[in-house]
Design a protein around this motif. Structure first.
Motif, PDB file in Angstrom:
ATOM      1  N   UNK A 175       0.827  -1.218   0.000  1.00 58.14           N
ATOM      2  CA  UNK A 175       0.000   0.000   0.000  1.00 58.14           C
ATOM      3  C   UNK A 175       0.854   1.258   0.000  1.00 58.14           C
ATOM      4  N   UNK A 176       0.468   2.239  -0.816  1.00 60.37           N
ATOM      5  CA  UNK A 176       1.260   3.462  -0.976  1.00 60.37           C
ATOM      6  C   UNK A 176       1.540   4.155   0.348  1.00 60.37           C
ATOM      7  N   UNK A 177       0.577   4.115   1.262  1.00 64.46           N
ATOM      8  CA  UNK A 177       0.759   4.843   2.516  1.00 64.46           C
ATOM      9  C   UNK A 177       1.725   4.152   3.473  1.00 64.46           C
ATOM     10  N   UNK A 178       2.205   2.976   3.092  1.00 57.59           N
ATOM     11  CA  UNK A 178       3.173   2.261   3.929  1.00 57.59           C
ATOM     12  C   UNK A 178       4.592   2.350   3.377  1.00 57.59           C
ATOM     13  N   UNK A 204      11.274   2.843   0.915  1.00 59.19           N
ATOM     14  CA  UNK A 204      11.546   2.194   2.188  1.00 59.19           C
ATOM     15  C   UNK A 204      10.293   2.192   3.073  1.00 59.19           C
ATOM     16  N   UNK A 205      10.164   1.172   3.919  1.00 58.17           N
ATOM     17  CA  UNK A 205      11.087   0.061   4.165  1.00 58.17           C
ATOM     18  C   UNK A 205      11.080  -0.947   3.016  1.00 58.17           C
TER      19      UNK A 205
END
Length: 392
Positions: free
Chosen positions: A171-174, A275-276
C-alpha cells in the motif's frame, strides 16, 4: 506447483543469485520471470562488479567463468582539462579492486547453475498479484503457458525491477519514496572494437560527460551525456565517434579506436529509494526498491548485497525459525543503499555538465575534480566507495 518456501519474482541477477544461495542451504524456492530466457540473457545492463560481488559469486561456486573471462581492474582514469589522472584502487583500499564482467554473463552463469542443480525457473511466467503478505501464507498468482496458477509460499521476494508488481503490492501509505531526476541522459553504445584503454575512463568536458568502458578485449562499451529528450535517431555513428573523441581528448599521445556500432540506447538518469524494503512476508530487493544513476557502477552490486543479506536471514529463519535477521533486513540493506546513493549522486553531479550551471557552478566542479586528483584522502574516498565501502 502448489507450494514452495520462497517465491521469487524476477530472474535478473538478484532473483537468480538468491535462488542459488537458498538452494545451497537446502531451502526450496521457485523463480517466476515475465520475459523469455533469451531476452533475460541478452538484456544489457551493468558491467562492473565490486570486490564483495566477486567474492559472493566465487564462494557460491558461480564465479568460474567470471574468473576465466572477467577483466580485473585496479583503477579508473579521470579526465578533465585535457589531462588524465589515475585513481589506484589497491593502494588506496587495502588491496581491493573491481571486475569488468557483463551482467548478461552473470545471468547466463546463474541460469546454468540453477539448471545444473535442478532448480525451478519459469520463464514467460507473468506475476499477476501478490496476496496474503500480511499473513503467514502469502501467495503469488501468475500466468504461465496460457493458464493461471497460484504459488503458495512462506516468503515472497520481489526482484522484479522498478516497474514490477512487487513494490506495487505494498500500500502506498506504507512506503516512503524518495527520488531525484537528473536533467540529462546517457547515450550508450556497444562497438565491435578493442577498447582504447586498459581501465575505465570517466571524462568531464564542457560539452558533457563521457565514459569509456568495455565488455571484453574485443568489445567496447561507451557512453555520452545527452539531453533527456534526445533520440538515437539524432546520433549517426560518425557523429557519436566524433563527439567521443572530443570529450576524451587529452594533451598527449592517445587515440580513440573506432569500429562498427552494434547497439545504441538512451538511458535516463534518476535516483530512487522506497523504504522500508519489507512489508509483512514480502521483501523487496534490487531495483524493486532502489535505483541509482549508473555513474557510480552500483546498481547490480546493490542487488547482490540485498539478496546476500536475505539469503543469510532466510537461512537462519529456515533452520531455527529465528526471524531476527529478517526483521533487521530493511534497516541493514538501506545503510548500504544510501551510501551508494550518495556516492552515485556525487559522481554524477561531479562529472556531468548541468545545462542550468552558472559560471560559479562550473568553477566549483572543476575545483572538486582537481582536489580529487591531487589529494590522496579525496582519491581514497572515491576509491573505497567505488570498490564497495565496507562498514565493518
Amino acid at each position: 506447483m502448489p507450494r514452495t518456501t520462497v517465491g521469487i519474482i524476477g530472474a535478473g541477477p538478484a532473483g537468480l543469485l538468491l535462488s542459488h544461495l537458498l538452494h545451497q542451504q537446502g531451502i526450496d524456492n521457485v523463480v517466476l520471470e515475465l520475459r523469455s530466457r533469451d531476452y533475460v540473457e541478452r538484456r544489457q545492463r551493468a558491467g562492473i562488479l565490486e570486490q564483495d560481488t566477486v567474492d559472493v559469486l566465487r564462494e557460491s561456486g558461480a564465479g568460474e567463468r567470471m574468473d576465466r573471462h572477467g577483466l580485473e581492474h585496479h583503477g579508473i582514469e579521470l579526465r578533465f582539462d585535457r589531462r588524465s589522472h589515475r585513481i589506484d584502487f589497491p593502494s588506496l583500499t587495502g588491496g581491493r579492486s573491481v571486475m569488468v564482467y557483463a551482467q548478461t554473463e552473470v545471468v547466463k552463469d546463474l541460469i546454468a547453475r540453477r539448471q545444473q542443480d535442478g532448480g525451478t525457473v519459469l520463464f514467460e511466467a507473468e506475476a499477476l498479484s501478490v496476496d496474503g503478505i500480511e499473513t503467514d501464507r502469502p501467495s503469488i498468482r501468475y500466468r504461465h503457458e496460457g493458464a493461471e496458477h497460484t504459488l503458495d509460499c512462506e516468503i515472497v521476494v520481489a526482484c522484479d525491477g522498478f516497474h514490477g508488481i512487487g513494490r506495487r503490492s505494498v500500500p502506498d501509505d506504507l512506503l516512503t519514496v524518495t527520488e531525484r531526476t537528473y536533467p540529462f541522459s546517457w547515450l550508450g553504445i556497444l562497438a565491435d572494437v578493442p577498447p582504447s584503454c586498459e581501465e575505465l575512463i570517466y571524462a568531464h568536458h564542457e560539452r558533457g560527460f563521457a565514459l569509456h568502458s568495455m565488455r571484453s578485449p574485443e568489445v567496447s562499451r561507451l557512453y555520452l551525456q545527452v539531453a533527456p529528450d534526445d533520440s538515437t535517431d539524432n546520433w549517426p555513428d560518425e557523429r557519436i565517434w566524433d563527439e567521443l573523441e572530443t570529450r576524451f581528448a587529452v594533451d598527449g599521445d592517445w587515440t580513440l579506436r573506432r569500429g562498427p556500432i552494434t547497439e545504441k540506447s538512451i538511458t535516463p538518469m534518476r535516483s530512487f529509494v522506497a523504504e522500508p524494503m519489507r512489508h509483512g512476508r514480502l521483501f523487496l530487493a534490487g531495483d524493486a526498491a532502489h535505483i541509482v544513476p549508473p555513474t557510480g557502477a552500483k546498481g547490480l552490486n546493490l542487488a547482490v548485497a540485498d539478496v546476500t543479506l536475505l539469503a543469510q536471514a532466510l537461512t537462519r529463519y529456515h533452520a531455527h525459525r529465528d526471524e531476527s535477521l529478517l526483521d533487521a533486513y530493511s534497516e541493514n540493506a538501506l545503510r548500504r543503499v544510501w551510501r551508494a546513493e550518495h556516492f552515485s549522486y556525487t559522481m554524477t553531479t561531479l562529472l556531468h555538465s548541468d545545462p542550468a550551471d552558472s559560471d560559479f557552478d562550473r568553477a566549483l566542479r572543476l575545483s572538486h575534480l582537481r582536489y580529487v586528483a591531487r589529494s590522496e584522502a579525496a582519491s581514497a574516498s572515491l576509491a573505497e566507495n567505488y570498490v564497495g565501502f565496507k562498514e565493518n
